[in-house]
Design a protein around this motif. Sequence first.
Motif, mmCIF file in Angstrom:
data_model
loop_
_atom_site.group_PDB
_atom_site.id
_atom_site.type_symbol
_atom_site.label_atom_id
_atom_site.label_comp_id
_atom_site.label_asym_id
_atom_site.label_seq_id
_atom_site.Cartn_x
_atom_site.Cartn_y
_atom_site.Cartn_z
ATOM 1 N N THR A 126 -1.251 -5.752 -8.755
ATOM 2 C CA THR A 126 -2.092 -6.940 -8.646
ATOM 3 C C THR A 126 -1.270 -8.142 -8.178
ATOM 4 O O THR A 126 -0.057 -8.185 -8.366
ATOM 5 N N SER A 127 -1.944 -9.107 -7.601
ATOM 6 C CA SER A 127 -1.273 -10.323 -7.144
ATOM 7 C C SER A 127 -0.744 -11.117 -8.329
ATOM 8 O O SER A 127 -1.394 -11.214 -9.366
ATOM 9 N N ALA A 128 0.451 -11.680 -8.162
ATOM 10 C CA ALA A 128 1.071 -12.508 -9.220
ATOM 11 C C ALA A 128 1.617 -13.768 -8.581
ATOM 12 O O ALA A 128 2.821 -14.017 -8.551
ATOM 13 N N GLU A 129 0.723 -14.577 -8.055
ATOM 14 C CA GLU A 129 1.107 -15.741 -7.266
ATOM 15 C C GLU A 129 1.928 -16.764 -8.042
ATOM 16 O O GLU A 129 2.773 -17.448 -7.483
ATOM 17 N N LYS A 130 1.676 -16.850 -9.341
ATOM 18 C CA LYS A 130 2.378 -17.863 -10.142
ATOM 19 C C LYS A 130 3.769 -17.417 -10.582
ATOM 20 O O LYS A 130 4.533 -18.206 -11.117
ATOM 21 N N GLN A 131 4.083 -16.147 -10.384
ATOM 22 C CA GLN A 131 5.381 -15.620 -10.796
ATOM 23 C C GLN A 131 6.417 -15.894 -9.713
ATOM 24 O O GLN A 131 6.247 -15.528 -8.552
ATOM 25 N N GLN B 148 0.823 -1.207 0.000
ATOM 26 C CA GLN B 148 0.000 0.000 0.000
ATOM 27 C C GLN B 148 0.860 1.262 0.000
ATOM 28 O O GLN B 148 0.563 2.239 -0.692
ATOM 29 N N LYS B 149 1.941 1.233 0.774
ATOM 30 C CA LYS B 149 2.846 2.384 0.795
ATOM 31 C C LYS B 149 3.522 2.550 -0.565
ATOM 32 O O LYS B 149 3.706 3.678 -1.041
ATOM 33 N N LEU B 150 3.894 1.427 -1.184
ATOM 34 C CA LEU B 150 4.540 1.488 -2.500
ATOM 35 C C LEU B 150 3.594 2.111 -3.524
ATOM 36 O O LEU B 150 3.997 2.959 -4.326
ATOM 37 N N LYS B 151 2.341 1.689 -3.496
ATOM 38 C CA LYS B 151 1.357 2.228 -4.442
ATOM 39 C C LYS B 151 1.206 3.733 -4.246
ATOM 40 O O LYS B 151 1.150 4.499 -5.215
ATOM 41 N N TYR B 152 1.159 4.154 -2.990
ATOM 42 C CA TYR B 152 1.007 5.582 -2.700
ATOM 43 C C TYR B 152 2.223 6.369 -3.188
ATOM 44 O O TYR B 152 2.081 7.426 -3.815
ATOM 45 N N GLU B 153 3.436 5.866 -2.894
ATOM 46 C CA GLU B 153 4.649 6.584 -3.266
ATOM 47 C C GLU B 153 4.797 6.689 -4.778
ATOM 48 O O GLU B 153 5.204 7.721 -5.308
ATOM 49 N N ILE B 154 4.465 5.612 -5.475
ATOM 50 C CA ILE B 154 4.545 5.657 -6.934
ATOM 51 C C ILE B 154 3.540 6.656 -7.483
ATOM 52 O O ILE B 154 3.863 7.484 -8.345
ATOM 53 N N PHE B 155 2.304 6.604 -6.979
ATOM 54 C CA PHE B 155 1.276 7.538 -7.441
ATOM 55 C C PHE B 155 1.690 8.988 -7.177
ATOM 56 O O PHE B 155 1.547 9.857 -8.037
ATOM 57 N N ARG B 156 2.202 9.252 -5.993
ATOM 58 C CA ARG B 156 2.608 10.602 -5.632
ATOM 59 C C ARG B 156 3.697 11.123 -6.562
ATOM 60 O O ARG B 156 3.659 12.273 -7.023
ATOM 61 N N ASN B 157 4.668 10.275 -6.875
ATOM 62 C CA ASN B 157 5.766 10.698 -7.734
ATOM 63 C C ASN B 157 5.349 10.825 -9.193
ATOM 64 O O ASN B 157 5.850 11.694 -9.913
ATOM 65 N N LYS C 117 7.225 -0.675 -14.297
ATOM 66 C CA LYS C 117 6.649 -2.015 -14.320
ATOM 67 C C LYS C 117 7.632 -3.000 -13.703
ATOM 68 O O LYS C 117 8.855 -2.806 -13.749
ATOM 69 N N GLY C 118 7.098 -4.060 -13.125
ATOM 70 C CA GLY C 118 7.969 -5.062 -12.517
ATOM 71 C C GLY C 118 7.245 -5.883 -11.476
ATOM 72 O O GLY C 118 6.024 -5.792 -11.309
ATOM 73 N N LYS D 209 4.843 -12.908 -0.822
ATOM 74 C CA LYS D 209 3.858 -12.886 -1.893
ATOM 75 C C LYS D 209 4.334 -11.935 -2.981
ATOM 76 O O LYS D 209 4.893 -10.875 -2.681
ATOM 77 N N VAL D 210 4.115 -12.325 -4.238
ATOM 78 C CA VAL D 210 4.603 -11.551 -5.378
ATOM 79 C C VAL D 210 3.466 -10.713 -5.962
ATOM 80 O O VAL D 210 2.332 -11.176 -6.100
ATOM 81 N N PHE D 211 3.804 -9.474 -6.336
ATOM 82 C CA PHE D 211 2.826 -8.561 -6.915
ATOM 83 C C PHE D 211 3.391 -7.959 -8.201
ATOM 84 O O PHE D 211 4.582 -7.646 -8.279
ATOM 85 N N LEU D 212 2.516 -7.812 -9.190
ATOM 86 C CA LEU D 212 2.863 -7.157 -10.453
ATOM 87 C C LEU D 212 2.550 -5.676 -10.343
ATOM 88 O O LEU D 212 1.435 -5.294 -9.981
ATOM 89 N N VAL D 213 3.542 -4.840 -10.646
ATOM 90 C CA VAL D 213 3.382 -3.388 -10.603
ATOM 91 C C VAL D 213 3.410 -2.841 -12.026
ATOM 92 O O VAL D 213 4.328 -3.138 -12.793
ATOM 93 N N GLN D 214 2.395 -2.045 -12.382
ATOM 94 C CA GLN D 214 2.356 -1.423 -13.700
ATOM 95 C C GLN D 214 1.778 -0.016 -13.574
ATOM 96 O O GLN D 214 0.840 0.209 -12.808
ATOM 97 N N THR D 215 2.355 0.931 -14.329
ATOM 98 C CA THR D 215 1.799 2.275 -14.365
ATOM 99 C C THR D 215 1.560 2.693 -15.809
ATOM 100 O O THR D 215 2.291 2.280 -16.709
ATOM 101 N N THR D 216 0.535 3.506 -16.002
ATOM 102 C CA THR D 216 0.242 4.127 -17.291
ATOM 103 C C THR D 216 -0.186 5.551 -17.012
ATOM 104 O O THR D 216 -1.192 5.769 -16.326
ATOM 105 N N GLY D 217 0.566 6.518 -17.516
ATOM 106 C CA GLY D 217 0.264 7.899 -17.182
ATOM 107 C C GLY D 217 0.392 8.090 -15.681
ATOM 108 O O GLY D 217 1.420 7.802 -15.089
#
Length: 310
Positions: free
Chosen positions: A276-281, A232-241, A253-254, A262-270
């Motif tokens: 999102t969760s990426a359990e199989k990765q 949640q903190k990561l999402k906020y910091e990315i959005f803020r920046n 992305k990554g 637990k693994v999560f997929l991070v993606q930004t557009t604009g």
Amino acid sequence: MKDSKKINVYIISGFLGSGKTTLLNDLLRQFNAEKNVVIENEFGKINIDSTLINGSFDSVYELTNGCICCSMNNRLLETLARIVTRENRPDNLFIETTGIADAGEIAARFTSLFVAEEFCLKKIVTVVDAENILFYKDSNTEVQKQIVAADMVVINKYSLVETETLNEIKGFIQAINPYANISLSNEGSLERLNLEVENSRKTAIPSSVFNSESVHKIKTVLYETGDFFDIQKLKYEIFRNLYLYYHQIYRIKGYVMNSENKVFLVQTTGKTVIITSAEKQLISKSHLVFIGKQLELKTAERITKSAINE
């Protein structure tokens, strides 16, 4: 050799975050009765998008750490040679370019003697993000080059903009490429029938009209860490920046891990951040690719620092 025995080629281009991989997956599902191979090109050292490809395909050829429209010409030709000599010759080749590639330069490779004997370039499809295209079009010549080279332009996420804005986007596209067919999409979809429509002109026209250098000014930074993230903190910091430095950071992305492994997929557009969760990765450490202008590793470290669990 007859055209019917040639391998059909579809080039999918579009600026960073426009929805190329989503469109590729949609087409692969529609071509599921045929033999398909994919060339996935990424400007950075790690190809995140190749892990997101699904649908019907036999193989994915990854070309990383460079752009096939300029610095990777030899590797592209080597890959095409490998595809031709496969035991099970494919029917179709889909090429997903980097977000900053000049699709016209790539298409021009398919006019050379050896390549033209084995491959038939059918369509250049350029995906544009309706929310961001008008912002990027003047500051990045790559956006205009991709549209100039296109046979088909897909305006993605069109319902997120007002009718007036959508008409402005259409006008911009038609002004620089009156030959391109325009299709609207909300989720990166394109009916296969659109690929069978005859092109209004011959493809493989390099967009040298812009007289720009082939060396891209956009930079890729790979940030890796063995630390765990508070998601949640990561999402906020990315959005803020992204909100503060949208003119500098075009795409992030990554994959990242939290303290529970637990693994999560991070993606930004604009300015949009999607985690999102990426359990199989399976990953051994978190890694994020930052794409933009004037980026340094310390930029990525600064953005993520406060989101790391102590």
